[in-house]
Design an enzyme around this catalytic site. Sequence first.
Site, PDB file in Angstrom:
ATOM      1  N   GLU A   1       0.791  -1.239   0.000  1.00 56.78           N
ATOM      2  CA  GLU A   1       0.000   0.000   0.000  1.00 56.78           C
ATOM      3  C   GLU A   1       0.822   1.287   0.000  1.00 56.78           C
ATOM      4  OE1 GLU A   1      -3.994  -1.473   2.219  1.00 56.78           O
ATOM      5  OE2 GLU A   1      -2.290  -1.122   3.523  1.00 56.78           O
TER       6      GLU A   1
HETATM    7  C1  NGO Z   1      -3.944  -4.822   4.909  1.00 52.84           C
HETATM    8  C2  NGO Z   1      -3.039  -3.650   5.159  1.00 52.84           C
HETATM    9  C3  NGO Z   1      -2.821  -3.416   6.653  1.00 52.84           C
HETATM   10  C4  NGO Z   1      -4.139  -3.454   7.406  1.00 52.84           C
HETATM   11  C5  NGO Z   1      -4.820  -4.782   7.145  1.00 52.84           C
HETATM   12  C6  NGO Z   1      -6.136  -4.896   7.863  1.00 52.84           C
HETATM   13  C7  NGO Z   1      -1.846  -5.409   4.437  1.00 52.84           C
HETATM   14  C8  NGO Z   1      -0.745  -6.262   3.992  1.00 52.84           C
HETATM   15  N1  NGO Z   1      -1.820  -4.088   4.523  1.00 52.84           N
HETATM   16  O1  NGO Z   1      -3.011  -5.905   4.861  1.00 52.84           O
HETATM   17  O2  NGO Z   1      -2.173  -2.187   6.846  1.00 52.84           O
HETATM   18  O3  NGO Z   1      -3.899  -3.317   8.788  1.00 52.84           O
HETATM   19  O4  NGO Z   1      -5.030  -4.986   5.775  1.00 52.84           O
HETATM   20  O5  NGO Z   1      -6.783  -6.091   7.621  1.00 52.84           O
END
Ligand code: NGO
Length: 536
Positions: A345
């Site tokens: 992300e």
């Molecule tokens: C995503 C995000 C995290 C969140 C999570 C919540 C990943 C790999 N990045 O997973 O920052 O906390 O979802 O479910």
Amino acid sequence: MPDSTTFKRRRVLQSLAGFGALSTGLGVGMAKQSSNGTADSSEMENLVPTPVDVKSSKADYTLTENTVIEVRDGEATEVAEYLAGLLRPSTGYELPIVEGPSTGPDGSISLRLASDSSAIQSQGYRLQVNSDGVQIRASEPAGLFAGVQTLRQLLPPAIEADTEQSAEWTVSGGRIRDYPRFTYRGAHLDVARHFFGVETVKQYIDYLAQYKVNHLHLHLTDDQGWRIEIDGWPNLTDEGADSEVGGGSGGYYTKEEYAEIVQYAQSRFVTVIPEIDMPGHTGAALESYAELNCDGEKRQEDTGTNVGDTSLCLDKEVTYEFIEDVISEVAEMTPGPYLHIGGDEAHTLSDEDYNDFMSCAIPMVIEQGKRPIGWHQILGADPPEQTIGQFWGTSSDAPEVAAAAEEGHELIMSPATDAYLDMKYNEDTELGLDWAGYTPVPDAYDWDPAGYIDGVDESSIMGPETALWSENIRTLSDIEFMLFPRFPGVAELGWSPEAKTDDWDEFKHRLAAQAPRWNVQGVNYYQSPQVPWPGE
Ligand code: NGO
């Protein structure tokens, strides 16, 4: 952090006191039901994870005050001490560890490293119970430890108590040959969104060990908090650690505390994998050092749950000095072979910038002698082959990931639809998130780590890993609620043969049979209506 396991255990035992069936009848008797409701006479058949081969017999062994734990060499002694630590409090027996060959007048539990590993692999074991005692054989201490976890489940649930219980400590007779399907079985814990102290992490490690999971992935840094001391960059913990989601006081591990976690994990054959998330999810670092920000100003403290809006400043030389320092210090503190650098992300960056950043960061990890792991987006940066992708997608259609596997990258499987234990069970459960949908208990079991992504075969899969993000998970009790009863299911997918893990209707009875143990342990598990709990 209310690290209250011990107190909780006592409380539960007090409430069960006087319940004569605690040791043998409660739960175990009731759980010995097969799916058609007939009594199942073999406890060996109720194990979680279920072993490769089981042959039960009538030759039970009952521990007495004269039972000894017999070892033949030093490496087995460590496991013997762990076993004695498990059994002494509840049995009240001395259970001395003796150098064999030797048996007590009432038999022994013998732990031995044997060179013939052909049929059990390095983490596997053989366990035999007859009227003379229990023999566990393995080629490595990790295998003996797995065998000890099996023996633990073959004893009555009251064995889990931390005070003396009056019970008949009978282990049902038979033989087991067992080894894991995947050598890697992991569990992740987000200590950044909410911080969990050392005692809570130790309890978490104990739950992993109980179900034969052998890797702990600690998500140590994110927008809301930096949780690990780094000598060269003291503001990370002086300024970046004192917050968490919702505005709590946060916290961090000193180097000594981190070493304590690593050492505790090692004593349970669990490898710690530290994650320093980058280049996104770096708000806490940006809050601690102005120079890491492109505008040269410290970022505001973040106590919310937005994701994807932070990044290190990729145009600045200091950014690379920073990550190099952090990577080398964390590598130095970590004996295990892996270092996770996140990579999820980074929404504020172009693909090109992201890839350029990763082509600097990944070699730094390799230079420190560690194998890099990243969330699966990292595979898009065309990293060196030893880079491992951790899949957290929601769809079997993931052609980029399949292509990377084809090129030789290994994958850790944490599909958010099944292995994200921070997803709510259903619309009525308060804790957790729901962005990947709900994950009722059967769903966490009803998938195949090697069959999830189209076009990827088992040889590319290291194993499954549960994830537990902590946006609204605040206490050990919250952790337990999300973990149990789903975690033992995923643990079984990692350990047991594929052919034995495809039937929820069979598994649900074995899962239910664990509940009396959790009651004694004081685990706050979710009483899912989809599990046939004992006594219902
Ligand atoms: C995503 C995000 C995290 C969140 C999570 C919540 C990943 C790999 N990045 O997973 O920052 O906390 O979802 O479910």
